[in-house]
Design a protein around this motif. Sequence first.
Motif, PDB file in Angstrom:
ATOM      1  N   PRO A  86      43.638  42.754  44.242  1.00 39.50           N
ATOM      2  CA  PRO A  86      44.222  41.403  44.215  1.00 39.50           C
ATOM      3  C   PRO A  86      43.756  40.586  43.029  1.00 39.50           C
ATOM      4  O   PRO A  86      44.532  39.803  42.460  1.00 39.50           O
ATOM      5  CB  PRO A  86      43.751  40.799  45.549  1.00 39.50           C
ATOM      6  N   ALA A  87      42.481  40.768  42.638  1.00 34.55           N
ATOM      7  CA  ALA A  87      41.988  40.061  41.452  1.00 34.55           C
ATOM      8  C   ALA A  87      42.669  40.569  40.189  1.00 34.55           C
ATOM      9  O   ALA A  87      42.994  39.781  39.285  1.00 34.55           O
ATOM     10  CB  ALA A  87      40.475  40.224  41.340  1.00 34.55           C
ATOM     11  N   SER A 211      35.331  34.910  41.036  1.00 36.96           N
ATOM     12  CA  SER A 211      35.056  35.899  42.092  1.00 36.96           C
ATOM     13  C   SER A 211      35.902  37.148  41.916  1.00 36.96           C
ATOM     14  O   SER A 211      36.129  37.876  42.881  1.00 36.96           O
ATOM     15  CB  SER A 211      35.351  35.280  43.460  1.00 36.96           C
ATOM     16  N   ALA A 212      36.365  37.427  40.674  1.00 36.32           N
ATOM     17  CA  ALA A 212      37.302  38.524  40.465  1.00 36.32           C
ATOM     18  C   ALA A 212      36.684  39.879  40.738  1.00 36.32           C
ATOM     19  O   ALA A 212      37.270  40.714  41.429  1.00 36.32           O
ATOM     20  CB  ALA A 212      37.852  38.465  39.038  1.00 36.32           C
ATOM     21  N   TYR A 213      35.480  40.132  40.245  1.00 39.32           N
ATOM     22  CA  TYR A 213      34.933  41.483  40.254  1.00 39.32           C
ATOM     23  C   TYR A 213      33.720  41.651  41.162  1.00 39.32           C
ATOM     24  O   TYR A 213      33.448  42.753  41.624  1.00 39.32           O
ATOM     25  CB  TYR A 213      34.580  41.900  38.823  1.00 39.32           C
ATOM     26  N   VAL A 214      33.000  40.577  41.411  1.00 42.70           N
ATOM     27  CA  VAL A 214      31.840  40.623  42.304  1.00 42.70           C
ATOM     28  C   VAL A 214      31.846  39.361  43.155  1.00 42.70           C
ATOM     29  O   VAL A 214      32.420  38.336  42.762  1.00 42.70           O
ATOM     30  CB  VAL A 214      30.519  40.720  41.507  1.00 42.70           C
ATOM     31  N   PRO A 215      31.233  39.395  44.334  1.00 48.14           N
ATOM     32  CA  PRO A 215      31.138  38.170  45.130  1.00 48.14           C
ATOM     33  C   PRO A 215      30.361  37.091  44.386  1.00 48.14           C
ATOM     34  O   PRO A 215      29.434  37.377  43.616  1.00 48.14           O
ATOM     35  CB  PRO A 215      30.397  38.622  46.392  1.00 48.14           C
ATOM     36  N   ASP A 237      40.719  34.312  45.408  1.00 43.80           N
ATOM     37  CA  ASP A 237      40.325  34.316  46.825  1.00 43.80           C
ATOM     38  C   ASP A 237      41.548  34.248  47.735  1.00 43.80           C
ATOM     39  O   ASP A 237      41.579  34.894  48.797  1.00 43.80           O
ATOM     40  CB  ASP A 237      39.395  33.133  47.113  1.00 43.80           C
ATOM     41  N   ALA A 238      42.555  33.479  47.330  1.00 39.04           N
ATOM     42  CA  ALA A 238      43.766  33.382  48.148  1.00 39.04           C
ATOM     43  C   ALA A 238      44.507  34.710  48.176  1.00 39.04           C
ATOM     44  O   ALA A 238      44.926  35.180  49.246  1.00 39.04           O
ATOM     45  CB  ALA A 238      44.671  32.284  47.586  1.00 39.04           C
ATOM     46  N   PRO A 247      43.809  35.657  55.568  1.00 38.28           N
ATOM     47  CA  PRO A 247      44.198  34.528  54.713  1.00 38.28           C
ATOM     48  C   PRO A 247      43.492  33.247  55.128  1.00 38.28           C
ATOM     49  O   PRO A 247      43.213  33.014  56.307  1.00 38.28           O
ATOM     50  CB  PRO A 247      45.707  34.431  54.938  1.00 38.28           C
ATOM     51  N   THR A 248      43.201  32.424  54.115  1.00 35.81           N
ATOM     52  CA  THR A 248      42.566  31.129  54.317  1.00 35.81           C
ATOM     53  C   THR A 248      43.435  30.061  53.680  1.00 35.81           C
ATOM     54  O   THR A 248      43.848  30.204  52.512  1.00 35.81           O
ATOM     55  CB  THR A 248      41.152  31.099  53.705  1.00 35.81           C
TER      56      THR A 248
END
Length: 277
Positions: A86-87, A211-215, A237-238, A247-248
């Motif tokens: 998703p990222a 937050s693309a590759y790591v938390p 994140d979405a 989903p948030t």
Amino acid sequence: MPTATATPPRTTSTPPTRRTWSGTSLPNQVLVLTGRSLRALRDPRMLVMSLLTPMIMLLLFSQVFRSIAHTPGFPTGVNYIDYLLPAILVTTATQAALTSGVGLANDLRNGVLSRFRALPIRMVSVLFARSFYDLTRSAVQLVLLLMAAALLFGYAPGGGILGSAAALALAIAVGWGLGWAFLALGAWLRTVEVMQTVGFVAIFPLMFASSAYVPIASLPGWLQAVAKVNPLTYAIDAARGLALGTPTLGPIAGALLTSAVITVIGSSLAARGIRRP
């Protein structure tokens, strides 16, 4: 006795007024110009080259960072490829948005738009045509990337097909909004080299300070603060929540609202910039 003959009154003939062609309507102009640009998608080499960079990123990051899936703070029971893709969708759409501005700057430099100015064409229609073309090209690119990830890398998130489709749609919406920002930059800068430099300087911090590759919890403290206010983090994140089936509302609303604001501001600035001689 000579008789007087009556002379007929002189009549002045008015020349026929010439009708000036004012062109077709704005929607038709956008439709014709978009169709003209979409012909480039018939070349399969263009799609292959556009997939090359995201596929390399997907391959490298899925192998280099896959051990992060076993560290504390990583979502439990989630494969790293399901976390990563998703990222990649969002960042790929972001990079595709940069090409909108670069393409417009190139058209302004090589004289294509100068020829358009001599025709009854509204310059705003050129912007919308470029935007819709890049939107279609980005959608095709992301669909192919999603299919390749499922076939080659075992991508199978908890949200299933519907969740992945929703994440894809969100990435396209975010990329389209950013595309208007880069169209505005291209309309004002009008230099391909400067446009590429400004675009990469803007994109790469947004990509990696997120937050693309790591938390986010695994990042250094100062970088966590940057990532939390990074608008790309909301989009990632979405999209990730939609794909994973969790989903948030907050990140989804934040991503869509930010994209809408950027679209309004970017389209206004782009319309003003392209009207300049």
